[in-house]
Design an enzyme around this catalytic site. Sequence first.
Site, PDB file in Angstrom:
ATOM      1  N   GLN A 174       0.815  -1.219   0.000  1.00  0.00           N
ATOM      2  CA  GLN A 174       0.000   0.000   0.000  1.00  0.00           C
ATOM      3  C   GLN A 174       0.844   1.262   0.000  1.00  0.00           C
ATOM      4  OE1 GLN A 174      -2.468  -0.506   3.470  1.00  0.00           O
ATOM      5  NE2 GLN A 174      -3.631  -2.183   2.574  1.00  0.00           N
TER       6      GLN A 174
ATOM      7  N   HIS B  46      -0.916   0.089   5.772  1.00  0.00           N
ATOM      8  CA  HIS B  46      -1.474   0.938   6.833  1.00  0.00           C
ATOM      9  C   HIS B  46      -0.578   2.144   7.137  1.00  0.00           C
ATOM     10  CE1 HIS B  46      -4.483  -2.178   8.624  1.00  0.00           C
ATOM     11  NE2 HIS B  46      -4.465  -2.209   7.304  1.00  0.00           N
TER      12      HIS B  46
ATOM     13  N   GLU C 136     -14.918   3.208  10.445  1.00  0.00           N
ATOM     14  CA  GLU C 136     -15.459   4.202  11.378  1.00  0.00           C
ATOM     15  C   GLU C 136     -15.419   5.609  10.811  1.00  0.00           C
ATOM     16  OE1 GLU C 136     -14.137   2.065  15.614  1.00  0.00           O
ATOM     17  OE2 GLU C 136     -13.521   4.118  15.157  1.00  0.00           O
TER      18      GLU C 136
ATOM     19  N   TYR D 169      -9.527   6.983  20.361  1.00  0.00           N
ATOM     20  CA  TYR D 169     -10.602   6.458  19.524  1.00  0.00           C
ATOM     21  C   TYR D 169     -10.670   4.930  19.515  1.00  0.00           C
ATOM     22  CZ  TYR D 169     -11.563  11.214  18.427  1.00  0.00           C
ATOM     23  OH  TYR D 169     -11.900  12.551  18.575  1.00  0.00           O
TER      24      TYR D 169
ATOM     25  N   TYR E  82      -9.447 -10.642   9.743  1.00  0.00           N
ATOM     26  CA  TYR E  82      -9.762 -11.180   8.419  1.00  0.00           C
ATOM     27  C   TYR E  82      -9.988 -12.689   8.468  1.00  0.00           C
ATOM     28  CZ  TYR E  82      -8.360  -6.582   6.837  1.00  0.00           C
ATOM     29  OH  TYR E  82      -8.284  -5.228   6.651  1.00  0.00           O
TER      30      TYR E  82
END
Length: 327
Positions: free
Chosen positions: A48, A110, A199, A209, A220
Amino acid sequence: ASAASIVTDSPDGSALVTELGGRLRPVSADGSVGEPIANVPAVYRAGQGGLFDVVLHPDFADNRLVYLAYAEGSPRDNGTAIARGRLTESSLQDVEVIFRNFSRKDTAVHYGGRMAFLADGTLLLTTGDGFNYREEAQNVDSGLGKVLRMNDDGSAAPGNPFPGSPYVYSYGHRNPQGLAVSSGGEIWLHEHGPRGGDELNRIEAGVNYGWPAITYGVDYSGAVISPYTEMEGMAQPVHYWTPSIAPSGLVIYEAELFPAWQGDLLLGALAAQQVRRLDMSGDQLADEERVFPEITARIRDVRVGPEGALYILTPDRVMRVTPARDR
């Protein structure tokens, strides 16, 4: 390379688009795509990782400063970084890396990598938890799984809530892929959950949070990450999605072309391949709907141009959307 983000608030009506592979492309007001801008920093392109977000300095009209968030480093030592440079017609000049995440990782996933300026001129950056480092999201001394706040030169901004960790603004995040600030200073963020539990959060300084101590998703594999969806001292999301939609890009609509949408949030969905409007009543979600159903693609970003039109970015195109009466 797949497009990643777009910025549309240039005074001349043009836009800049990042490509995950590391190119920054200009798009003129008439939709013409220019050659890549020169002198963009090299990115770590794996998994990513790549070139993420682009934002303009609040005084861009005078100083021409452009900010890029991207993955940098190597397979064993990488993280989210910010570079800034002065935009000329075809290149970035005086390029400097102003921030590198002080917490490193050896995963290519991430990263977060969304930015937004606040009214006081400070810059917010989201960072992901690095996937294998998810417990670090609860560690305020770590730069993973956070919203960080800095000055426009990359130094830690004064007034952040944790003196011992001067960049950290909020924590307990998984992988935030949408960040937007309203004209009144409200900060909204959305983040990917695991399997379920994406979220939407209203961000305030010093707030936890919850990830991974509380979550509405599972791993997963189907394994339980946490048996808890709420815990004292941890904020509840304003809204969550189960199953996941993989939200990407976020904008607060405060323009005039779509008057019924004033104050609402618009976001893309990678997995659901759609654009969604969140009908907001103050800080609460009143309703949610899919808009522009003719668009069926992985949505990378949603922005509002200076004229009030919506700009929607897919991996291979930029779409400008205006009300039907103007088409």
